[in-house]
Design a protein around this motif. Structure first.
Motif, short mmCIF file in Angstrom:
data_model
loop_
_atom_site.label_atom_id
_atom_site.label_comp_id
_atom_site.label_asym_id
_atom_site.label_seq_id
_atom_site.Cartn_x
_atom_site.Cartn_y
_atom_site.Cartn_z
N GLY A 1 61.18 -1.32 16.92
CA GLY A 1 61.37 -0.93 15.71
C GLY A 1 60.15 -1.05 14.49
N GLY A 2 58.76 -1.38 14.59
CA GLY A 2 58.22 -1.26 13.80
C GLY A 2 57.44 -0.26 14.25
N ALA A 3 57.11 0.04 15.73
CA ALA A 3 56.62 1.52 16.55
C ALA A 3 57.07 2.24 15.71
N THR A 4 58.50 2.89 15.25
CA THR A 4 59.65 3.49 15.16
C THR A 4 58.84 4.04 14.02
N LEU A 5 58.82 2.90 12.64
CA LEU A 5 58.84 2.51 11.61
C LEU A 5 57.34 3.03 11.85
N ALA A 6 56.25 3.18 11.83
CA ALA A 6 54.67 4.03 11.60
C ALA A 6 55.02 4.94 12.24
N LEU B 1 51.35 0.54 8.41
CA LEU B 1 50.60 0.61 9.20
C LEU B 1 50.94 -0.10 10.03
N PHE B 2 50.71 -0.13 11.42
CA PHE B 2 51.70 -1.35 12.16
C PHE B 2 50.35 -1.14 13.29
N GLN B 3 50.80 -2.95 13.69
CA GLN B 3 49.53 -3.51 14.99
C GLN B 3 51.02 -3.63 15.94
N THR B 4 50.24 -3.53 17.44
CA THR B 4 51.09 -3.20 17.92
C THR B 4 50.50 -3.19 19.88
N TYR B 5 50.76 -2.93 20.99
CA TYR B 5 50.15 -2.83 21.99
C TYR B 5 49.40 -1.66 22.23
N ARG B 6 48.31 -1.32 22.79
CA ARG B 6 48.09 -0.20 22.96
C ARG B 6 48.97 0.53 24.36
N PHE B 7 49.38 0.18 24.98
CA PHE B 7 50.12 0.62 26.04
C PHE B 7 51.54 1.32 25.12
N VAL B 8 52.13 0.43 24.14
CA VAL B 8 53.32 1.62 23.36
C VAL B 8 52.88 2.09 22.79
N VAL B 9 51.56 2.57 22.09
CA VAL B 9 51.60 3.76 21.72
C VAL B 9 50.23 5.05 22.34
N GLU B 10 50.25 4.57 23.66
CA GLU B 10 49.25 5.35 24.37
C GLU B 10 49.67 7.01 23.60
N GLU B 11 50.91 7.55 24.67
CA GLU B 11 51.75 8.64 24.49
C GLU B 11 50.99 8.62 22.37
N ASP B 12 51.55 8.66 22.04
CA ASP B 12 51.12 9.00 20.73
C ASP B 12 49.44 9.07 20.88
#
Length: 303
Positions: free
Chosen positions: A234-239, A245-256
């Motif tokens: 949900g945090g990644a979707t909000l970002a 700003l959001f801190q998450t794992y690189r593999f979650v946002v790699e494509e973005d």
């Protein structure tokens, strides 16, 4: 050793377990190749022996009583152990089979494990997979899971832990957000920004963000108007929507990051990571399907 069961009683336990799994005497009879009356008689024999009621019966359905559920859980485990023992002795253990129950957190499930499960099934077609996706810790004894994947090792010393990987953390935002609010360059500037929070399901505590400062991991408590719980995605979707700003794992946002819809920032403080561990109970004889899955995951993540 004194004999506790005869062949008829063992057969009755098998038919009882089938009826409990399928919630139907008729379905259990079809699966076992006997008559519904035979299933009913078997259950009645067990109820007489135990002096308890195992099912609540109506004209439309059957439902386990509390005592019945306890007996079912224990009997199912005992029968599974018997089957596994026969496999190991007879040499059938070369082909893993049966149902495997796995619990794993949301991001790791969607971005790491679910995409490779078809390859596992192709290698071991006789294994059926039940996947539980949740960020809550599971109790192996109560919840009947074979394995779980978590970001840390629980205090339970009865578990074996195999590290799958150290997942790198990144801080991201949309180009539009950074254009409106500026790009923070230091940890102090970060505190002036809207930082999307994630709350731990077990405690409700907001997770501090983690950075590398002079080669050491440092935690920073950030603040923000958005908070997500239960599902960290949900945090990644909000970002992605420009909320902050959001801190998450690189593999979650790699494509973005590849397509430019999100931008990585705070790279001077990057390099921090969190581990993901494969957990399973200690057992003298690990079932072949559990061993096959452990070896499969370790092999994939070593690659």
């Amino acid at each position: 050793m004194k004999r506790q069961f005869d062949d008829l009683q063992l057969g009755s336990i098998e038919l009882f377990c089938l009826a409990a799994e399928l919630s139907s005497f008729t379905s259990a009879a079809v699966a076992a190749g006997v008559t519904p009356a035979a299933v009913s008689r078997s259950v009645s024999r067990l109820e007489e022996r135990l002096n308890v009621r195992l099912f609540v019966r109506t004209t439309r359905q059957i439902r386990l009583t509390d005592e019945g559920r306890t007996y079912f859980e224990q009997s199912r485990t005992a029968l599974a152990q018997l089957v596994e023992a026969e496999r190991q002795i007879s040499g059938q253990h070369a082909t893993p089979a049966g149902r495997l129950r796995i619990s794993m957190p949301t991001p790791y499930a969607h971005y790491r494990v679910l995409p490779i499960l078809p390859a596992f099934r192709e290698r071991y077609p006789e294994v059926q997979l039940d996947v539980h996706i949740s960020n809550r810790n599971v109790d192996f004894s109560d919840d009947r899971y074979d394995l779980s994947i978590r970001g840390r090792v629980p205090d339970d010393s009865g578990l074996i832990a195999r590290k799958l990987e150290d997942a790198e953390l990144v801080v991201v935002a949309t180009p539009a957000y950074l254009k409106r609010h500026g790009t923070p360059k230091s940890l102090e500037e970060l505190l002036a920004h809207d930082c999307i929070q994630f709350e731990l399901p077990s405690s409700g505590r907001r997770i501090p963000w983690q950075f590398r400062v002079d080669g050491e991991d440092t935690e920073v408590v950030t603040t923000g108007t958005y908070s997500a719980s239960e599902d960290v995605l949900g945090g990644a979707t909000l970002a992605r929507a420009g909320a902050g700003l959001f801190q998450t794992y690189r593999f979650v946002v790699e494509e973005d990051l590849r397509n430019g819809s999100l931008v990585e920032i705070m790279m001077d403080f990057g390099g921090s990571s969190r581990p993901f561990m494969l957990l399973y109970p200690h057992a003298r004889h690990m079932s072949t399907r559990v061993r096959a899955f452990v070896d499969f995951l370790v092999e994939k993540f070593e690659d």
